[in-house]
Enzyme design. Structure first.
Site, PDB file in Angstrom:
ATOM      1  CB  THR A  74       2.133 -19.975  -9.637  1.00 26.54           C
ATOM      2  OG1 THR A  74       0.959 -20.754  -9.377  1.00 26.54           O
ATOM      3  CG2 THR A  74       2.999 -19.931  -8.385  1.00 26.54           C
ATOM      4  CG  LEU A  75       0.515 -15.674 -13.261  1.00 25.53           C
ATOM      5  CD1 LEU A  75       0.927 -14.284 -13.721  1.00 25.53           C
ATOM      6  CD2 LEU A  75      -1.003 -15.774 -13.162  1.00 25.53           C
ATOM      7  N   GLY A  76       2.047 -20.249 -14.408  1.00 26.33           N
ATOM      8  CA  GLY A  76       2.543 -21.223 -15.363  1.00 26.33           C
ATOM      9  C   GLY A  76       3.617 -20.631 -16.254  1.00 26.33           C
TER      10      GLY A  76
ATOM     11  CB  SER B 295      11.552 -33.669 -11.607  1.00 22.71           C
ATOM     12  OG  SER B 295      10.669 -33.008 -10.704  1.00 22.71           O
TER      13      SER B 295
ATOM     14  CB  ALA C  66       2.619 -44.366  -3.228  1.00 20.25           C
TER      15      ALA C  66
ATOM     16  N   GLY D 296       8.513 -37.252 -13.399  1.00 17.99           N
ATOM     17  CA  GLY D 296       8.323 -37.581 -11.996  1.00 17.99           C
ATOM     18  C   GLY D 296       8.241 -36.330 -11.139  1.00 17.99           C
TER      19      GLY D 296
ATOM     20  CG  ASP E 183       4.164 -30.166  -4.558  1.00 20.42           C
ATOM     21  OD1 ASP E 183       3.261 -29.413  -4.162  1.00 20.42           O
ATOM     22  OD2 ASP E 183       3.962 -31.322  -4.966  1.00 20.42           O
TER      23      ASP E 183
ATOM     24  CB  ALA F 230      10.916 -29.342 -11.151  1.00 20.05           C
TER      25      ALA F 230
END
Length: 301
Positions: free
Chosen positions: A219-221, A291, A14, A287, A252, A282
């Site tokens: 991953t590089l944002g 999203s 949660a 959220g 995710d 997303a």
């Protein structure tokens, strides 16, 4: 041959979310927004994200016999995830305490709860799920020995995807199964040791490949991502420019989309490019699970 496109083995939490103008310093109190409670956890998030895209998805996880556990089960079923593998009881449902600043960046503290009780024996008892799944994806919000057992339970010809979050050193058996290992900069530093993460991200990817994974995604944002494999070398994946509102769950959704696309036969670069678009949608919404987009929404981006 496979009943499921994706089996997610992982956490279900949660998410207790508070918006803040800035994160407090040590010993400081700041005021935040009203508390919002959302279904989350890296495993549950991945399962919902994949199912929203149209993947036939199952989740192997453990929740408590409490209101948060029921919230999580309801959210999985609403998204179309098969919850036959979700075990109930043994500890309270895991909880994530999340603060989100005005830029959309977040900080997270997790109380594992029932996630810490998802044991290797639970994986062995779910052998039928593994044999029926084309791709298996997991993370590290569950015990590492459970992840090791998941690797040992893979069906012949199936694919294993790991996002080592929260990061920790990994045994060679797990690294060798990863196809791909998906990391951000922080996770790469932990896996490699901080001193070895220098220069360009392409160098990190090559160093990670040398540790044994079959393929790697970094991953590089806002800078996109890159993919690496022994066969294909290192390739950049262009970023998708959007105005970020909340990055919770974006990684995710990226991992879930990539894992599903790989199972459909897409190349690593193709799957990562699609996953970048999923993650981009997303982050424009608040959220985590709320999203995650449908395939039609991704196509419209």
């Amino acid at each position: 041959m496979y009943d499921y496109d994706l089996l997610v083995v992982g956490s279900a939490n949660a998410d207790l979310v508070i918006g803040v103008e800035r994160r407090p310093e040590a010993g400081e109190t700041v005021l935040g927004s009203d508390l919002a409670v959302h279904p989350g956890g890296k495993g549950a998030n991945q399962a919902v994200a994949a199912a929203r895209l149209g993947a036939r998805t199952a989740l192997l996880a453990r929740v408590g016999d409490d209101a948060y556990g029921r919230l999580l089960l309801d959210s999985q079923r609403a998204a179309g995830v098969d919850t036959v593998g979700v075990l109930v009881g043994g500890a309270p449902t895991g909880v994530a305490l999340i603060t989100v600043d005005p830029s959309g960046d977040n900080s997270i503290v997790v109380s594992p709860g029932a996630n810490g009780k998802l044991a290797p024996a639970d994986v062995r008892a779910a052998a039928g799920l593994f044999q029926a799944s084309r791709v298996v994806s997991t993370q590290l919000e569950i015990p590492l020995e459970t992840v090791v057992e998941a690797v040992r339970s893979l069906a012949p010809g199936s694919r294993f995807v790991l996002n080592p979050s929260p990061p920790r050193p990994l045994p060679a058996e797990v690294l060798a199964a990863c196809d791909p290992l998906i990391v951000n900069e922080h996770e790469a530093k932990v896996i490699l040791g901080g001193a070895r993460v220098s220069g360009e991200p392409e160098d990190w990817a090559r160093s990670l490949l040398a540790e044994g994974p079959r393929s790697v995604v970094v991953t590089l944002g806002a800078e996109g991502a890159l993919v690496a494999s022994a066969e294909g070398g290192v390739e950049r994946v262009a970023p998708v420019k959007v105005d970020a509102v909340d990055t919770t769950g974006a990684g995710d959704s990226f991992t879930a989309a990539l894992a599903w696309k790989l199972g459909t036969g897409a190349s690593l670069a193709e799957a990562a490019a699609y996953a970048a678009r999923v993650g981009a949608v997303a982050v424009t919404r608040r959220g985590a699970q709320e999203s995650f987009p449908t395939a039609e929404e991704v196509d419209a981006l």
